[in-house]
Motif scaffolding. Sequence first.
Motif: not given
Length: 80
Positions: A8-15, A17-21, A46-47
């Motif tokens: 789930k973390i890996q999935s959120a990290a793709r795509g 900018p978002s709160t999940k990411r 994010e950075r």
Amino acid sequence: MSEGFIEKIQSAARGGPSTKRLLAFLSKDAPVDSLAKAQRASDWMERAAIARNINTPMAVVRKLGDDGNAVVRAIARSRL
């Protein structure tokens, strides 16, 4: 952590900018490869999260120490 949680973390990290990411990059369970790949994210928050994450490779932290955003630079330099 469970394998499902890591996925789930890996999935959120793709795509984009978002709160999940952002939360994925702040997680102590964030995979190193996801943090390294996202070091050039368009979103400074994010950075900053990547610079702050203990799992981020030091080579990436050093690069973020020269980031165009003062907050990102400060966080990265505090880890060096």
